[in-house]
Design a protein around this motif. Structure first.
Motif, PDB file in Angstrom:
ATOM      1  N   VAL A 251      24.586  49.544  59.141  1.00  0.00           N
ATOM      2  CA  VAL A 251      23.440  50.647  59.365  1.00  0.00           C
ATOM      3  C   VAL A 251      22.773  50.529  57.900  1.00  0.00           C
ATOM      4  CG1 VAL A 251      22.431  52.994  59.437  1.00  0.00           C
ATOM      5  CG2 VAL A 251      24.386  52.195  61.027  1.00  0.00           C
ATOM      6  N   GLY A 252      21.358  50.359  57.841  1.00  0.00           N
ATOM      7  CA  GLY A 252      20.555  50.299  56.709  1.00  0.00           C
ATOM      8  C   GLY A 252      19.685  51.565  56.697  1.00  0.00           C
ATOM      9  N   ILE A 253      19.511  52.065  55.912  1.00  0.00           N
ATOM     10  CA  ILE A 253      18.382  53.048  55.652  1.00  0.00           C
ATOM     11  C   ILE A 253      17.259  53.018  54.739  1.00  0.00           C
ATOM     12  CG2 ILE A 253      17.846  55.704  55.679  1.00  0.00           C
ATOM     13  CD1 ILE A 253      21.052  56.112  56.305  1.00  0.00           C
ATOM     14  N   GLU A 254      15.903  53.096  55.067  1.00  0.00           N
ATOM     15  CA  GLU A 254      14.861  52.940  53.855  1.00  0.00           C
ATOM     16  C   GLU A 254      13.793  53.769  54.177  1.00  0.00           C
ATOM     17  OE1 GLU A 254      14.546  50.676  51.501  1.00  0.00           O
ATOM     18  OE2 GLU A 254      12.460  51.794  51.517  1.00  0.00           O
ATOM     19  N   LEU A 255      13.380  54.147  53.160  1.00  0.00           N
ATOM     20  CA  LEU A 255      12.343  55.219  53.252  1.00  0.00           C
ATOM     21  C   LEU A 255      10.835  54.762  53.277  1.00  0.00           C
ATOM     22  CD1 LEU A 255      11.918  58.303  52.551  1.00  0.00           C
ATOM     23  CD2 LEU A 255      11.792  57.646  49.984  1.00  0.00           C
ATOM     24  N   VAL A 256      10.435  53.765  52.846  1.00  0.00           N
ATOM     25  CA  VAL A 256       9.248  52.891  52.783  1.00  0.00           C
ATOM     26  C   VAL A 256       9.090  52.030  54.333  1.00  0.00           C
ATOM     27  CG1 VAL A 256       7.699  51.481  51.682  1.00  0.00           C
ATOM     28  CG2 VAL A 256       9.019  53.118  50.234  1.00  0.00           C
ATOM     29  N   ARG A 257       8.108  52.539  54.735  1.00  0.00           N
ATOM     30  CA  ARG A 257       7.830  51.733  56.197  1.00  0.00           C
ATOM     31  C   ARG A 257       7.762  50.270  55.969  1.00  0.00           C
ATOM     32  NH1 ARG A 257       8.984  51.603  61.107  1.00  0.00           N
ATOM     33  NH2 ARG A 257       8.262  53.872  61.762  1.00  0.00           N
ATOM     34  N   GLU A 258       6.978  49.864  55.155  1.00  0.00           N
ATOM     35  CA  GLU A 258       6.793  48.222  54.831  1.00  0.00           C
ATOM     36  C   GLU A 258       8.162  47.755  54.866  1.00  0.00           C
ATOM     37  OE1 GLU A 258       4.549  47.907  51.202  1.00  0.00           O
ATOM     38  OE2 GLU A 258       4.978  45.764  51.098  1.00  0.00           O
ATOM     39  N   TYR A 259       9.243  48.295  53.962  1.00  0.00           N
ATOM     40  CA  TYR A 259      10.279  47.490  53.649  1.00  0.00           C
ATOM     41  C   TYR A 259      11.079  47.759  54.870  1.00  0.00           C
ATOM     42  CZ  TYR A 259       9.026  47.590  48.825  1.00  0.00           C
ATOM     43  OH  TYR A 259       8.469  47.601  47.559  1.00  0.00           O
ATOM     44  N   VAL A 260      10.840  48.825  55.978  1.00  0.00           N
ATOM     45  CA  VAL A 260      11.823  48.922  57.102  1.00  0.00           C
ATOM     46  C   VAL A 260      11.370  47.585  57.818  1.00  0.00           C
ATOM     47  CG1 VAL A 260      12.001  50.187  59.330  1.00  0.00           C
ATOM     48  CG2 VAL A 260      11.972  51.510  56.895  1.00  0.00           C
ATOM     49  N   GLU A 261       9.982  47.223  57.955  1.00  0.00           N
ATOM     50  CA  GLU A 261       9.650  46.020  58.943  1.00  0.00           C
ATOM     51  C   GLU A 261      10.356  44.876  58.179  1.00  0.00           C
ATOM     52  OE1 GLU A 261       8.655  46.690  61.533  1.00  0.00           O
ATOM     53  OE2 GLU A 261       8.306  48.712  61.254  1.00  0.00           O
ATOM     54  N   LEU A 262      10.287  44.742  56.705  1.00  0.00           N
ATOM     55  CA  LEU A 262      11.128  43.651  56.181  1.00  0.00           C
ATOM     56  C   LEU A 262      12.676  43.484  56.438  1.00  0.00           C
ATOM     57  CD1 LEU A 262      10.166  41.468  54.100  1.00  0.00           C
ATOM     58  CD2 LEU A 262      10.646  43.202  52.238  1.00  0.00           C
ATOM     59  N   ALA A 263      13.152  44.674  56.326  1.00  0.00           N
ATOM     60  CA  ALA A 263      14.710  44.578  56.841  1.00  0.00           C
ATOM     61  C   ALA A 263      14.861  44.229  58.141  1.00  0.00           C
ATOM     62  CB  ALA A 263      15.183  46.080  56.352  1.00  0.00           C
ATOM     63  N   ARG A 264      14.096  44.602  59.058  1.00  0.00           N
ATOM     64  CA  ARG A 264      14.014  44.425  60.362  1.00  0.00           C
ATOM     65  C   ARG A 264      14.110  42.990  60.888  1.00  0.00           C
ATOM     66  NH1 ARG A 264      11.902  50.001  62.738  1.00  0.00           N
ATOM     67  NH2 ARG A 264      13.581  51.177  62.533  1.00  0.00           N
TER      68      ARG A 264
END
Ligand code: SAM
Length: 286
Positions: A251-264
């Motif tokens: 499970v990864g958690i990220e605050l910044v939406r742009e990085y969430v997309e990158l991580a996905r």
């Protein structure tokens, strides 16, 4: 046969982790914002406020980590006004008061660090990887990270003296001793607590991404296939991508939406991969 999962959650890890049950994860490996060092890219917390900011989050980490689990915190204090800041040292002491054992400190030596010039110091070429545990009986797979014996085998081991073939106690009264001959004819040895890894990473869209080899080393050392890995500050998703490749759930958690997309995106190519691993229970969501 089972599917190993990786999930990227959007939000502040303080809030997101409240959805998870106690004792869920086997390993937390993460690199939080280092105070305000990247305030222009993903924000930051002033060093004087860092401990107060971190503690409510580490309280959640303590709760969701299994008693046999490990927490690896990659962090480095900056120099300011001619001095190193003390917030990491203060954080270590505060984490101990919170109930963590400060078990070990690994040094990540950035072996490809390029030269620089400062009037009063040399270029930073290392970062801390602090190891914390809930108990002294944590899972550790030392054989999984063994390294080739290297030059030692051909040089030092070919000319053993009389003190090398017995247990030879330290002459300075340190209480330590060694028997070099124990390592004769061996191909592999245990590594030290210094990790010599290049900083290069394939992910250029995040300014502070891990080299894959960093989470990989800790995942191999502290987990088995099918275990659960958490990165509460996952950035571009390196930890989850590596965990998935190694057959661990994450499970990864990220605050910044742009990085969430990158991580996905970083976990997408591997998400559907099937691994033959023992079935460990999925984390209970509250
Ligand atoms: C040092 S970077 C992590 C980089 C990551 N190791 C990688 O390989 O890409 C820290 C990340 O934490 C995120 N972050 C900051 N505060 C957060 C919070 N409260 N909860 C979750 N993520 C947070 C930042 O947006 C940033 O992407």
């Amino acid at each position: 046969m089972r599917i190993t999962t990786a999930e990227i959650k959007h939000g502040d890890c303080l809030d997101v982790l409240r959805e998870y049950a106690d004792n869920t994860f086997d390993l937390i490996v993460t690199s939080p914002p280092y105070a305000d060092r990247r305030k222009h890219t993903y924000g930051g917390v002033p060093p004087e406020k860092y401990v107060d900011w971190f503690l409510p989050r580490s309280e959640q980490f303590l709760r969701v980590l299994k008693p046999t689990g490990t927490f690896i915190l990659n962090i480095k204090e900056k120099a300011e006004n001619g001095e190193r800041h003390t917030f990491v040292i203060e954080l270590i002491l505060a984490l101990r008061r919170q109930g963590w054992l400060w078990t070990e400190e690994f040094i990540w030596h950035k072996k490809n660090c390029y030269p620089g010039k400062w009037p009063n110091r040399f270029r930073d070429a290392w970062e801390r990887c602090l190891q914390f545990n809930k108990t002294r009986r944590f899972k550790m797979r030392q054989e999984a990270v063994m390294v080739p014996m290297g030059d030692w085998k051909e040089t030092r081991m070919k000319s053993l003296g009389k003190n090398d073939v017995i247990r030879f106690n330290s002459q300075v009264g340190s209480g330590f001793g060694k028997n070099i001959a124990n390592w004769l004819y061996r191909e592999m040895a245990y590594p030290t607590n210094v990790l010599h890894l290049a900083t290069e990473c394939s992910n250029k869209r995040h300014s502070a991404a891990f080299p894959e080899a960093l989470p990989e080393w800790f995942i191999k050392l502290f987990t088995d296939e099918g275990d659960w890995v958490l990165d509460p500050f996952v950035g571009s998703g390196t930890t989850c991508a590596v965990a998935l490749r190694l057959g661990r759930n994450s499970v990864g958690i990220e605050l910044v939406r742009e990085y969430v997309e990158l991580a996905r995106q970083s976990i997408e190519p591997a998400t559907a991969t099937l691994f033959e691993t023992p079935t460990n229970h999925a984390p209970d969501q509250r």
